[in-house]
Design an enzyme around this catalytic site. Structure first.
Site, mmCIF file in Angstrom:
data_model
loop_
_atom_site.group_PDB
_atom_site.id
_atom_site.type_symbol
_atom_site.label_atom_id
_atom_site.label_comp_id
_atom_site.label_asym_id
_atom_site.label_seq_id
_atom_site.Cartn_x
_atom_site.Cartn_y
_atom_site.Cartn_z
ATOM 1 N N THR A 112 0.864 -1.176 0.000
ATOM 2 C CA THR A 112 0.000 0.000 0.000
ATOM 3 C C THR A 112 0.897 1.220 0.000
ATOM 4 O O THR A 112 2.098 1.128 0.215
ATOM 5 C CB THR A 112 -0.900 0.043 1.243
ATOM 6 O OG1 THR A 112 -0.078 0.269 2.392
ATOM 7 C CG2 THR A 112 -1.675 -1.245 1.425
ATOM 8 N N SER A 114 1.234 3.502 2.120
ATOM 9 C CA SER A 114 1.897 3.767 3.390
ATOM 10 C C SER A 114 2.530 2.517 3.969
ATOM 11 O O SER A 114 3.167 2.579 5.006
ATOM 12 C CB SER A 114 0.882 4.317 4.398
ATOM 13 O OG SER A 114 -0.083 3.335 4.702
ATOM 14 N N CYS A 115 2.324 1.377 3.317
ATOM 15 C CA CYS A 115 2.894 0.102 3.772
ATOM 16 C C CYS A 115 2.570 -0.137 5.240
ATOM 17 O O CYS A 115 3.420 -0.505 6.035
ATOM 18 C CB CYS A 115 4.396 0.063 3.551
ATOM 19 S SG CYS A 115 5.052 -1.626 3.450
ATOM 20 N N GLY A 116 1.300 0.080 5.599
ATOM 21 C CA GLY A 116 0.904 0.007 6.993
ATOM 22 C C GLY A 116 0.937 -1.375 7.594
ATOM 23 O O GLY A 116 0.875 -1.518 8.804
ATOM 24 N N CYS A 118 3.316 -3.971 6.618
ATOM 25 C CA CYS A 118 4.487 -4.713 6.159
ATOM 26 C C CYS A 118 4.800 -5.853 7.118
ATOM 27 O O CYS A 118 4.664 -5.711 8.330
ATOM 28 C CB CYS A 118 5.692 -3.784 6.051
ATOM 29 S SG CYS A 118 5.627 -2.688 4.624
#
Length: 281
Positions: A112, A114-116, A118
């Site tokens: 995503t 924001s790589c919320g 990972c």
């Protein structure tokens, strides 16, 4: 194959009149991409061109450079507990002579902006456990207050900053009022700033905050609101089906198409102080 659209109940508030009716939402579901049988990434998407999405992702990761590098792509049968095919897991098989670059398959990327999430290795990990349950948050929001918090008509794009002092997480000042509060103290966090101000300025949970977003209310943003303990998420556009599902599960009040005093309420309507008796439309 998952559907592109889904139907959900919605409460419509228009000029003080309240009605209840079904609404059509864009479907949003997670897709797990596996590479040669190993989990690689999870991304949210509208079901459809899943094979093209997976292939494009692997091109961007440097795995595929030529058409002949790709052997085939298949949906994984037995991806669910009961053995059925969810069509939410694809396995990309490369040709035997393709050298896989060092992309560390164990990282299991959640792709995503924001790589919320990972580091999550499976679809089950997408729904994280909230530390601050919001279902029983005893706080109501009236239509006029939502109207004052609406980003509609603001000269400042709602996805960029929060007005004076925005770099420090300051509130939006508009006509002497502070937008985005549900009572007491607490600045509104808008756009993709779902994490809120720095802990030194505002400790979690953000139970007095209304999160305003300038576009579609996706699962990602709903998840951020829940994890921050924010009880109300309001968007000027429509939510996705998965965002509505998450809101209903967690007790999040989810508002879409916020235009002045007009809005659609997709979940958590008990927090909205309705100004008329709902009628079935």
């Amino acid at each position: 194959m998952g559907r592109v659209t889904e139907r959900r109940k919605v409460i419509r508030i228009r000029d003080g009149a309240v009605s209840s009716r079904p609404d059509t939402l864009v479907a949003e579901e997670p897709l797990e991409i596996r590479l040669n049988g190993k989990p690689l990434a999870i991304t949210m998407r509208t079901p459809g061109d899943d094979f093209a999405l997976a292939a494009g992702f692997l091109v961007s990761e440097g795995v595929l450079a030529h058409a002949y590098d790709l052997q085939n792509i298949v949906y994984c049968a037995g991806a669910t507990v009961d053995g059925s095919n969810s069509y939410n897991v694809v396995d990309v098989r490369t040709s035997p002579d393709v050298v896989i670059p060092d992309i560390t398959l164990e990282r299991n990327v959640y792709t995503t902006s924001s790589c919320g999430l990972c580091g999550k290795a499976s679809l089950d990990a997408v729904r994280t456990t909230a530390r601050w349950p919001i279902a029983d948050t005893p706080r109501s929001v009236s239509n006029p207050r939502c109207s004052r918090a609406s980003p509609t008509g603001s000269a400042r794009p709602s996805g960029s900053s929060t007005g004076p002092g925005s770099a420090r997480g300051g509130p939006v000042q508009r006509g002497g009022r502070t937008a985005g509060r549900t009572g007491g103290r607490g600045p509104a966090q808008r756009g993709r700033q779902a994490g809120g101000p720095r802990p030194a300025e505002r400790e979690l949970p953000l139970s007095r905050v209304i999160l305003l977003v300038s576009g579609r209310a996706s699962f990602e943003l709903a998840q951020k609101a829940v994890m921050a303990g924010i009880p109300v998420l309001a968007a000027v556009s429509a939510p996705s089906s998965l965002a509505v599902d998450l809101a209903a599960e967690t007790g999040l009040t989810l508002v879409g198409f916020l235009r002045g005093s007009n809005m659609n309420v997709y979940a958590g309507e008990d927090r909205i102080a309705l100004e008329a008796t709902a009628t079935q439309g």
